[in-house]
Design a protein around this motif. Structure first.
Motif, short mmCIF file in Angstrom:
data_model
loop_
_atom_site.label_atom_id
_atom_site.label_comp_id
_atom_site.label_asym_id
_atom_site.label_seq_id
_atom_site.Cartn_x
_atom_site.Cartn_y
_atom_site.Cartn_z
N UNK A 157 -1.19 -4.81 -4.03
CA UNK A 157 -1.70 -3.73 -4.87
C UNK A 157 -3.22 -3.64 -4.78
N UNK A 158 -3.88 -4.80 -4.77
CA UNK A 158 -5.35 -4.83 -4.69
C UNK A 158 -5.83 -4.26 -3.35
N UNK A 159 -5.08 -4.50 -2.29
CA UNK A 159 -5.45 -3.94 -0.98
C UNK A 159 -5.41 -2.41 -1.06
N UNK A 160 -4.36 -1.89 -1.69
CA UNK A 160 -4.19 -0.44 -1.78
C UNK A 160 -5.28 0.17 -2.66
N UNK A 161 -5.59 -0.53 -3.76
CA UNK A 161 -6.65 -0.04 -4.62
C UNK A 161 -7.98 0.02 -3.87
N UNK A 162 -8.24 -0.99 -3.07
CA UNK A 162 -9.48 -1.00 -2.30
C UNK A 162 -9.54 0.18 -1.33
N UNK A 163 -8.40 0.52 -0.74
CA UNK A 163 -8.38 1.66 0.17
C UNK A 163 -8.72 2.94 -0.59
N UNK A 164 -8.22 3.02 -1.83
CA UNK A 164 -8.46 4.24 -2.61
C UNK A 164 -9.92 4.40 -2.96
N UNK A 165 -10.62 3.29 -3.12
CA UNK A 165 -12.02 3.39 -3.55
C UNK A 165 -13.01 3.16 -2.42
N UNK A 166 -12.56 2.71 -1.26
CA UNK A 166 -13.49 2.39 -0.17
C UNK A 166 -13.13 3.10 1.12
N UNK A 167 -12.98 4.41 1.02
CA UNK A 167 -12.86 5.21 2.23
C UNK A 167 -11.68 4.78 3.11
N UNK A 168 -10.60 4.35 2.47
CA UNK A 168 -9.41 3.99 3.24
C UNK A 168 -9.43 2.60 3.85
N UNK A 169 -10.47 1.80 3.54
CA UNK A 169 -10.53 0.44 4.10
C UNK A 169 -9.89 -0.58 3.15
N UNK A 170 -8.93 -1.35 3.66
CA UNK A 170 -8.35 -2.39 2.80
C UNK A 170 -9.32 -3.57 2.65
N UNK A 171 -8.97 -4.52 1.79
CA UNK A 171 -9.80 -5.73 1.63
C UNK A 171 -9.79 -6.53 2.92
N UNK A 172 -8.64 -6.57 3.60
CA UNK A 172 -8.54 -7.35 4.84
C UNK A 172 -8.29 -6.40 6.01
N UNK A 173 -7.05 -6.24 6.39
CA UNK A 173 -6.71 -5.38 7.53
C UNK A 173 -5.22 -5.06 7.46
N UNK A 174 -4.76 -4.17 8.34
CA UNK A 174 -3.36 -3.74 8.28
C UNK A 174 -2.38 -4.78 8.81
N UNK A 175 -2.86 -5.70 9.60
CA UNK A 175 -1.99 -6.80 10.03
C UNK A 175 -1.57 -7.57 8.78
N UNK A 176 -2.52 -7.81 7.90
CA UNK A 176 -2.22 -8.56 6.68
C UNK A 176 -1.42 -7.73 5.68
N UNK A 177 -1.73 -6.45 5.56
CA UNK A 177 -0.92 -5.60 4.68
C UNK A 177 0.53 -5.59 5.14
N UNK A 178 0.71 -5.59 6.45
CA UNK A 178 2.07 -5.56 6.99
C UNK A 178 2.79 -6.88 6.72
N UNK A 179 2.08 -7.99 6.88
CA UNK A 179 2.67 -9.29 6.55
C UNK A 179 3.07 -9.33 5.08
N UNK A 180 2.19 -8.78 4.23
CA UNK A 180 2.46 -8.79 2.79
C UNK A 180 3.70 -7.95 2.48
N UNK A 181 3.78 -6.76 3.06
CA UNK A 181 4.94 -5.91 2.81
C UNK A 181 6.22 -6.59 3.32
N UNK A 182 6.13 -7.22 4.47
CA UNK A 182 7.28 -7.91 5.04
C UNK A 182 7.77 -9.02 4.10
N UNK A 183 6.84 -9.83 3.61
CA UNK A 183 7.23 -10.93 2.73
C UNK A 183 7.77 -10.39 1.40
N UNK A 184 7.15 -9.34 0.88
CA UNK A 184 7.64 -8.75 -0.37
C UNK A 184 9.05 -8.23 -0.18
N UNK A 185 9.30 -7.59 0.95
CA UNK A 185 10.62 -7.03 1.21
C UNK A 185 11.65 -8.14 1.36
N UNK A 186 11.33 -9.14 2.16
CA UNK A 186 12.31 -10.20 2.43
C UNK A 186 12.59 -11.05 1.19
#
Ligand code: B12
Ligand SMILES: *[C@@H]1O[C@H](CO)[C@@H](O)[C@H](O)[C@H]1NC(C)=O
Ligand SMILES: *[C@@H]1O[C@H](CO)[C@@H](O)[C@H](O)[C@H]1NC(C)=O
Ligand SMILES: *[C@@H]1O[C@H](CO)[C@@H](O)[C@H](O)[C@H]1NC(C)=O
Ligand SMILES: *[C@@H]1O[C@H](CO)[C@@H](O)[C@H](O)[C@H]1NC(C)=O
Ligand SMILES: *[C@@H]1O[C@H](CO)[C@@H](O)[C@H](O)[C@H]1NC(C)=O
Ligand SMILES: *[C@@H]1O[C@H](CO)[C@@H](O)[C@H](O)[C@H]1NC(C)=O
Ligand SMILES: *[C@@H]1O[C@H](CO)[C@@H](O)[C@H](O)[C@H]1NC(C)=O
Ligand SMILES: *[C@@H]1O[C@H](CO)[C@@H](O)[C@H](O)[C@H]1NC(C)=O
Ligand SMILES: *[C@@H]1O[C@H](CO)[C@@H](O)[C@H](O)[C@H]1NC(C)=O
Ligand SMILES: *[C@@H]1O[C@H](CO)[C@@H](O)[C@H](O)[C@H]1NC(C)=O
Ligand SMILES: *[C@@H]1O[C@H](CO)[C@@H](O)[C@H](O)[C@H]1NC(C)=O
Length: 428
Positions: A127-156
């Protein structure tokens, strides 16, 4: 997290009801197992001291069924200690890898995940990654590799995430799949695995057909982009190929062709013989695919059955032959910001990029001072001349040799006599 005791049973039931997925995998056959032994040796013989940064190795050991209890215990202990002491500082991707490793293949660490509420904490970091994208020109706190890992783990692991966010942020046109206009195969591959998990769990999320179609389309488009980065059976480069293979297994029919499979394996075997995977994490990222596994198998209840038998050598890998008097070599080194500072330094034959930077720093601290940070891939250059890389501005110190960007870091890339080495202030 949620209901503690029913989870394993529900998982079993769930899996027995779905038909086996239409995966086209490409794996090494038993005759060729010996070609994988260098990878396994690298993972078994390394010194592990990096806590959660070694999670990727534990994940692979469990997923492919390499049994070494003392090593497994040591890694899992160090990861748990690291999580306990620095939980707040961990990035989304680090925590995701921790959960995937600790939760892989039904083992006692699942208790820890539940007790420490790791899955809901990962949900917060996502959620914090997404919030950062909303306030920082679409840039996450880390990167999309990590967002993808996070989504994968949340899903599994049955965490919560919003499908609307997934549809909005994971569209293949998103700039975060690219570094300097170059499609990041590693990133696209992990995103495909995450999206495939989300789509397969549609009943859980009561997903509408139109949403499911969108997610399928995203995965197909990303798989297409990965295939356009194909060369001699590799995708991106050797270090992204393992994860790219996993992604193609679940999202394309690329490996329906036996020729495609043989081409990939031939090149990978060659790269193994050239010692390309000497870092434990490099070995860990390619091995699952070569054994026909994907990260989606992490929660498969029969994932820990049929452990593999390998002939593990007792030799330490990379034992360097004692050479005659070490020869010195001479290289050029430059730091390019707006202007370029050059120097010429002498280092021992066999030195890595980092040795060159240290030698230059000794010559002129003002121009060539630098800092590095230990990461799962080794030392990452964080600043040169006091100028710091910054994720929010998408800036970094890019490494080049003779004008070409390197595919390894300063701790791994071995320099040659006469090389023209450069660190360049860049934006991705
Ligand atoms: C994102 C990313 C980047 C970002 C990092 C900043 C950011 N916004 O996060 C950018 C674009 C800046 C980048 C730069 C580089 N990267 Co990069 N990167 C990745 C990627 C896609 C994901 C890393 C990640 O988040 N991992 C998950 C988290 C949980 O693990 P982590 O250890 O905490 O992650 C940190 C480190 O990985 C570090 N990092 C990123 N890249 C590299 C590279 C090296 C050599 C090191 C030591 C550390 C490092 O940044 C991450 C975030 O802090 C990986 C792909 C992969 N398969 O891992 C490639 C990858 C790690 N990068 C790679 C390379 C080669 C580089 C560069 C050396 C390229 C260059 N020619 O300059 C530079 C690093 C130079 C330096 N300053 O030391 C290779 C490493 C291969 C190897 N054998 O060493 C990989 C595997 C990609 C590939 N297939 O070639 N990278
Ligand atoms: C997954 O989580 C939901 C609530 O978000 C819960 O209703 C469901 O029972 C959980 N499923 C499993 C298998 O734990
Ligand atoms: C195993 O794969 C190799 C190519 O990687 C092939 O040459 C060999 O015939 C295969 N062996 C068996 C038993 O299928
Ligand atoms: C691991 O550490 C031991 C003792 O510190 C050392 O002898 C050995 O060379 C190290 N191995 C590797 C692969 O770094
Ligand atoms: C198992 O792991 C330990 C490190 O914990 C290592 O010393 C040992 O060599 C490994 N065993 C095998 C068979 O590789
Ligand atoms: C689907 O969700 C269940 C529980 O929510 C989880 O156990 C399972 O691993 C998921 N399966 C896939 C394929 O993502
Ligand atoms: C890996 O294989 C490719 C294709 O043959 C080759 O271009 C590359 O140099 C190899 N890399 C290493 C490190 O062996
Ligand atoms: C789980 O793993 C087993 C053994 O590798 C495999 O046969 C089965 O198809 C897998 N199940 C799912 C749902 O992926
Ligand atoms: C392991 O080594 C034994 C004895 O050297 C040999 O008979 C066997 O085929 C080897 N197994 C593999 C998988 O290479
Ligand atoms: C090699 O370089 C080192 C310092 O970098 C120096 O002390 C040594 O004398 C040099 N050796 C030769 C043979 O040039
Ligand atoms: C490089 O030059 C540009 C334009 O002159 C300036 O805005 C920028 O701050 C300079 N960058 C650095 C790192 O000095
Ligand atoms: C380092 O470089 C700067 C800029 O070229 C110069 O002014 C300074 O004297 C140099 N320092 C040493 C110790 O050579």
């Amino acid at each position: 997290m949620r209901p503690p005791r029913r989870l394993p049973l529900m998982g079993l039931l769930f899996f027995s009801l779905i038909p086996s997925q239409l995966c086209q995998i490409c794996k090494v056959n038993a005759t060729d197992f010996r070609r994988l032994e260098p990878l396994i040796n690298t993972m078994l013989k390394a010194n592990y001291t990096k806590g959660i940064q070694d999670a990727n190795v534990l994940l692979t050991l469990r997923l492919v069924g390499i049994k070494n209890q003392s090593l497994e215990q040591q890694l899992s202990q160090q990861i748990k200690e690291d999580i306990n002491s620095r939980e707040m500082e961990l990035t989304s991707g680090q925590l995701a890898l921790g959960i995937l490793a600790l939760g892989a293949c039904e083992n006692p660490d699942e208790e820890f995940i539940r007790g420490a509420h790791l899955v809901s904490k990962l949900g917060d970091k996502f959620q914090a990654e997404i919030q950062n994208m909303e306030t920082h020109d679409g840039n996450p706190l880390t990167n999309y590799y990590q967002l993808s890992l996070a989504l994968l783990a949340l899903c599994l692991f049955n965490g919560s995430y919003s499908i609307t966010d997934v549809i909005y942020y994971f569209t293949p046109e998103n700039k975060n799949y690219y570094f300097e206009d170059q499609f990041s195969v590693d990133t696209g591959a992990v995103a495909i695995l995450a999206l495939t998990c989300v789509q397969r769990n549609k009943t859980q999320k009561k997903m509408e057909a139109s949403t499911e179609d969108k997610i399928k389309n995203y995965a197909a488009t990303l798989a297409h982009k990965i295939q356009s980065e194909g060369k001699q059976g590799l995708f991106g480069n050797i270090f992204s190929t393992g994860e790219a293979m996993q992604a193609l297994f679940v999202s394309s029919d690329y490996y329906k062709s036996e020729t495609n499979c043989q081409e990939t394996l031939r090149t990978v075997f060659y790269n193994i013989s050239q010692k390309a995977f000497s870092l434990p994490i490099a070995a860990a990222q390619i091995l699952p695919a070569l054994m026909g596994k994907t990260y989606l198998d992490v929660t498969n209840s029969s994932c820990s059955h049929n452990p593999v038998k390998f002939n593990i050598s007792t030799e330490k890998p990379g034992a360097v032959m004692p050479t005659t008097a070490p020869l010195n070599i001479s290289v050029k080194y430059s730091v390019r910001i707006n202007e370029t500072s050059h120097t010429k330094v002498t280092v021992r034959k066999g030195s890595v990029f980092l040795d060159v930077m240290k030698a230059a720093q000794e010559k002129n601290e003002t121009l060539f001072r630098f800092t590095v940070e230990e990461t799962s891939w080794g030392p990452y250059v964080t600043s040169v001349q006091g100028i710091k890389a910054n994720t929010c501005d998408r800036t970094y110190w890019k490494l080049l040799s003779n004008g070409q960007p390197l595919s390894q870091g300063v701790g791994s890339h071995v320099v040659q006599n006469g090389d023209n080495l450069e660190v360049r202030w860049s934006k991705y």
